[in-house]
Design a protein around this motif. Structure first.
Motif, mmCIF file in Angstrom:
data_model
loop_
_atom_site.group_PDB
_atom_site.id
_atom_site.type_symbol
_atom_site.label_atom_id
_atom_site.label_comp_id
_atom_site.label_asym_id
_atom_site.label_seq_id
_atom_site.Cartn_x
_atom_site.Cartn_y
_atom_site.Cartn_z
ATOM 1 N N TYR A 56 -2.168 1.185 -4.118
ATOM 2 C CA TYR A 56 -1.505 2.270 -3.397
ATOM 3 C C TYR A 56 -1.973 3.663 -3.820
ATOM 4 C CZ TYR A 56 1.155 1.681 -7.681
ATOM 5 O OH TYR A 56 1.500 1.533 -9.002
ATOM 6 N N LYS A 57 -2.925 3.763 -4.795
ATOM 7 C CA LYS A 57 -3.367 5.094 -5.239
ATOM 8 C C LYS A 57 -4.689 5.023 -5.999
ATOM 9 C CE LYS A 57 -1.776 5.887 -9.859
ATOM 10 N NZ LYS A 57 -3.144 5.912 -10.284
ATOM 11 N N ASP A 58 -5.393 6.149 -5.981
ATOM 12 C CA ASP A 58 -6.588 6.314 -6.800
ATOM 13 C C ASP A 58 -6.165 6.765 -8.198
ATOM 14 O OD1 ASP A 58 -8.464 5.613 -4.851
ATOM 15 O OD2 ASP A 58 -8.483 7.646 -4.017
ATOM 16 N N PRO A 59 -7.038 6.602 -9.191
ATOM 17 C CA PRO A 59 -6.668 7.037 -10.550
ATOM 18 C C PRO A 59 -6.594 8.557 -10.655
ATOM 19 C CG PRO A 59 -8.926 6.241 -10.498
ATOM 20 C CD PRO A 59 -8.353 5.988 -9.137
ATOM 21 N N TYR A 60 -5.673 9.028 -11.483
ATOM 22 C CA TYR A 60 -5.607 10.451 -11.802
ATOM 23 C C TYR A 60 -6.562 10.739 -12.955
ATOM 24 C CZ TYR A 60 -1.188 10.834 -9.199
ATOM 25 O OH TYR A 60 -0.222 10.834 -8.229
ATOM 26 N N PRO A 61 -7.105 11.940 -13.014
ATOM 27 C CA PRO A 61 -7.873 12.329 -14.206
ATOM 28 C C PRO A 61 -6.955 12.310 -15.435
ATOM 29 C CG PRO A 61 -8.206 13.907 -12.413
ATOM 30 C CD PRO A 61 -7.094 12.993 -11.996
ATOM 31 N N VAL A 62 -7.518 12.053 -16.602
ATOM 32 C CA VAL A 62 -6.733 11.977 -17.833
ATOM 33 C C VAL A 62 -5.914 13.250 -18.036
ATOM 34 C CG1 VAL A 62 -6.906 11.869 -20.363
ATOM 35 C CG2 VAL A 62 -8.260 10.311 -18.941
ATOM 36 N N GLU A 63 -6.505 14.417 -17.746
ATOM 37 C CA GLU A 63 -5.802 15.689 -17.958
ATOM 38 C C GLU A 63 -4.550 15.776 -17.087
ATOM 39 O OE1 GLU A 63 -9.101 15.432 -17.038
ATOM 40 O OE2 GLU A 63 -9.878 15.667 -19.071
ATOM 41 N N VAL A 64 -4.635 15.298 -15.853
ATOM 42 C CA VAL A 64 -3.477 15.315 -14.951
ATOM 43 C C VAL A 64 -2.418 14.342 -15.463
ATOM 44 C CG1 VAL A 64 -2.690 14.792 -12.601
ATOM 45 C CG2 VAL A 64 -4.834 16.061 -12.963
ATOM 46 N N ALA A 65 -2.849 13.159 -15.890
ATOM 47 C CA ALA A 65 -1.910 12.183 -16.432
ATOM 48 C C ALA A 65 -1.186 12.751 -17.649
ATOM 49 C CB ALA A 65 -2.647 10.894 -16.790
ATOM 50 N N MET A 72 0.809 -1.218 0.000
ATOM 51 C CA MET A 72 0.000 0.000 0.000
ATOM 52 C C MET A 72 0.848 1.277 0.000
ATOM 53 S SD MET A 72 -3.048 -1.054 -0.178
ATOM 54 C CE MET A 72 -4.207 0.151 0.407
ATOM 55 N N GLY A 73 1.968 1.264 0.631
ATOM 56 C CA GLY A 73 2.774 2.476 0.751
ATOM 57 C C GLY A 73 3.963 2.474 -0.187
ATOM 58 N N LYS A 74 4.855 3.404 0.052
ATOM 59 C CA LYS A 74 6.063 3.556 -0.746
ATOM 60 C C LYS A 74 6.974 2.347 -0.537
ATOM 61 C CE LYS A 74 9.828 6.901 -1.402
ATOM 62 N NZ LYS A 74 9.835 6.996 -2.843
ATOM 63 N N LEU A 75 7.584 1.900 -1.620
ATOM 64 C CA LEU A 75 8.523 0.785 -1.540
ATOM 65 C C LEU A 75 9.836 1.246 -0.913
ATOM 66 C CD1 LEU A 75 8.104 -0.771 -5.116
ATOM 67 C CD2 LEU A 75 7.086 -1.582 -2.980
ATOM 68 N N THR A 76 10.460 0.353 -0.170
ATOM 69 C CA THR A 76 11.801 0.627 0.332
ATOM 70 C C THR A 76 12.781 0.471 -0.833
ATOM 71 O OG1 THR A 76 12.298 -1.679 0.870
ATOM 72 C CG2 THR A 76 11.188 -0.354 2.591
ATOM 73 N N GLY A 77 13.997 0.911 -0.648
ATOM 74 C CA GLY A 77 15.022 0.748 -1.675
ATOM 75 C C GLY A 77 15.223 -0.713 -2.035
ATOM 76 N N LYS A 78 15.245 -1.565 -1.039
ATOM 77 C CA LYS A 78 15.428 -3.007 -1.265
ATOM 78 C C LYS A 78 14.243 -3.588 -2.042
ATOM 79 C CE LYS A 78 16.769 -7.180 1.196
ATOM 80 N NZ LYS A 78 17.120 -7.788 2.488
ATOM 81 N N GLU A 79 13.022 -3.177 -1.688
ATOM 82 C CA GLU A 79 11.829 -3.657 -2.397
ATOM 83 C C GLU A 79 11.836 -3.188 -3.854
ATOM 84 O OE1 GLU A 79 8.628 -3.813 1.309
ATOM 85 O OE2 GLU A 79 9.029 -1.901 0.292
ATOM 86 N N PHE A 80 12.278 -1.961 -4.086
ATOM 87 C CA PHE A 80 12.330 -1.462 -5.450
ATOM 88 C C PHE A 80 13.347 -2.240 -6.281
ATOM 89 C CE2 PHE A 80 13.594 1.736 -8.731
ATOM 90 C CZ PHE A 80 12.414 1.689 -9.448
ATOM 91 N N GLU A 81 14.460 -2.620 -5.658
ATOM 92 C CA GLU A 81 15.450 -3.443 -6.359
ATOM 93 C C GLU A 81 14.834 -4.784 -6.767
ATOM 94 O OE1 GLU A 81 18.483 -2.536 -7.532
ATOM 95 O OE2 GLU A 81 17.859 -0.550 -6.816
#
Length: 159
Positions: free
Chosen positions: A97-106, A17-26
């Motif tokens: 981990y996030k809701d969708p952004y509107p198309v314009e924001v994307a 749900m949250g931000k990945l750690t550096g190790k998780e991102f690897e």
């Protein structure tokens, strides 16, 4: 098929749900190699292309991506296209981990990363066709609740 390698990534990392750690991102970054290995050694041209895409779809135009840090046209064209398409889909889709952004924001995010993350020519083509791409996504999303039997080709496969 670009993310087929995620089959080798633990669910606790994929669904975090949250931000990945550096190790998780690897660990996440290894999905490109895993996918490439799964798709390697095929005689079928479409699978050979899928293998190249799996390996290159996280490379960035400016060379700051992964797995090899390739830049510009050294990144497979198909990988550059899928990179933008995958990012756009991730931005406008709900994720754990996030809701969708509107198309314009994307689109604003993609415009901001033109020439950095994304090939400038592909961004321009994308922006000229974004309405059609959004329509396709809506059509695909609306088919999620269709029974599998209705998606099979002409009754060729029996359930």
């Amino acid at each position: 098929m670009h993310d087929v390698g995620k089959i080798g990534i633990p669910d606790n990392i994929l669904m975090k749900m949250g931000k990945l750690t550096g190790k998780e991102f690897e660990v996440i970054k290894t999905h490109t190699m895993i996918g490439s290995n799964i798709l390697a050694n095929s005689d079928a041209e479409v699978i050979q292309m899928a293998q190249k895409i799996a390996l290159s779809h996280h490379e960035k135009w400016n060379g700051m991506g992964y797995i090899y840090g390739l830049a510009g046209e050294k990144v497979e064209l198909a990988g550059r296209i899928v990179c933008l398409a995958d990012c756009f889909d991730a931005l406008i889709s709900k994720r754990p981990y996030k809701d969708p952004y509107p198309v314009e924001v994307a689109c604003d995010i993609i415009i901001n990363d033109r020439g950095k993350h994304f090939d400038p020519q592909i961004v321009d083509i994308f922006l000229n066709n974004v309405d059609e791409l959004v329509k396709i996504k809506k059509d695909v999303d609306s088919s999620e609740n269709v029974p599998l039997s209705e998606l099979l080709w002409g009754g060729r496969v029996q359930l």
